[in-house]
Write an enzyme that holds these catalytic residues in place. Sequence first.
Site, mmCIF file in Angstrom:
data_model
loop_
_atom_site.group_PDB
_atom_site.id
_atom_site.type_symbol
_atom_site.label_atom_id
_atom_site.label_comp_id
_atom_site.label_asym_id
_atom_site.label_seq_id
_atom_site.Cartn_x
_atom_site.Cartn_y
_atom_site.Cartn_z
ATOM 1 N N GLY A 1 0.813 -1.257 -0.101
ATOM 2 C CA GLY A 1 0.046 -0.087 -0.015
ATOM 3 C C GLY A 1 0.837 1.202 -0.170
ATOM 4 N N TYR B 1 -11.821 4.976 14.233
ATOM 5 C CA TYR B 1 -10.970 5.481 13.435
ATOM 6 C C TYR B 1 -10.788 6.720 13.199
ATOM 7 C CZ TYR B 1 -8.427 5.559 8.826
ATOM 8 O OH TYR B 1 -7.255 5.519 7.837
ATOM 9 N N LYS C 1 -7.577 8.879 14.174
ATOM 10 C CA LYS C 1 -6.926 9.935 13.047
ATOM 11 C C LYS C 1 -6.887 11.523 13.399
ATOM 12 C CE LYS C 1 -5.304 6.871 10.389
ATOM 13 N NZ LYS C 1 -3.904 6.562 10.367
ATOM 14 N N THR D 1 -5.725 1.266 -2.017
ATOM 15 C CA THR D 1 -4.569 0.194 -1.188
ATOM 16 C C THR D 1 -5.657 -0.758 -0.675
ATOM 17 O OG1 THR D 1 -4.907 1.218 0.824
ATOM 18 C CG2 THR D 1 -3.008 2.148 -0.701
#
Length: 256
Positions: free
Chosen positions: A17, A156, A160, A193
């Site tokens: 990726g 997530y 992040k 990816t």
Amino acid sequence: MGRVAGKKVFITGGAQGLGACFGRMLADEGAKVALTDVNFEGANETAAAINETHPGAAFAYHHDVTSKDDWSRSLGEAAEAMGGISVLINNAGIGAAGNIETETYENWRRTQEIDVDAIFVGTQLAMPYLKDNQPGSIINISSVAGLMADGMMLSYNAAKSAVWMMSKSIALHCARAGYDLRCNSVHPVFTRTPIIDPLIDLGGGGDLGEKKLTRQIPLQRLGEPEDVGYCILYLASDESRFVTASEFKIDGGITA
Ligand SMILES: NC(=O)c1ccc[n+]([C@@H]2O[C@H](COP(=O)([O-])OP(=O)(O)OC[C@H]3O[C@@H](n4cnc5c(N)ncnc54)[C@H](O)[C@@H]3O)[C@@H](O)[C@H]2O)c1
């Protein structure tokens, strides 16, 4: 001379990726790269492919970013192999799908552990190497999900956005301490990816699933790893020497 000639770059999640792409692009521009991953075989294959065109430029290490011991060992070995470490790319990460009613505590913890805690632990351990090899650059891979929320991305989003603010704090500390060491965060949108396969499947799979992702993006396509790689090249090089505590959105316009 390449754009990053002489740079010694430590990349987590380098087996595939984005991390593998960064390794290739940085080596093409003259850097030495240490690719680390829990998937050692993948990291090793990527390093071998780079070494075919740039002999001696790439190294591979087994490294679980949740392990402090792995960080100490792989940083030490990579520094020895490359003659130091001047750029750290905190790239290893996992996705997580779940809302406030469905997410499990275990998945929440695992996401924070890999996507956030590891950046704290690893960057702290990398600081002595980076200070010894100034000018340096710390590049943290966040996401557009660090800047905008989705009901299904609870863990997530939290992880992040932590990476986003953490990067600024690291940058301000280094500036105040007088180090020539910058820190910035990078925020890609859906990029081709393996990490986005579950999202494509969620949207019905194949072209249909991909269309559901791309129609949210003003430029009407998925990102390609190289789109992010060009930003990494800039941040790893001295071209970005006056740039710190910033966020770079590689997002086809989605956050507008
Ligand atoms: N591709 C996207 O759409 C996208 C968008 C925004 C942000 N990102 C971020 O980019 C980064 C790279 O993701 P990618 O798209 O290349 O995904 P990927 O799944 O292809 O690669 C992630 C790599 O991290 C490694 N990894 C996972 N857990 C690890 C651990 N505990 N220790 C060490 N390595 C580990 C995996 O083995 C893998 O090689 C991640 O932080 C991800 O959150 C990706």
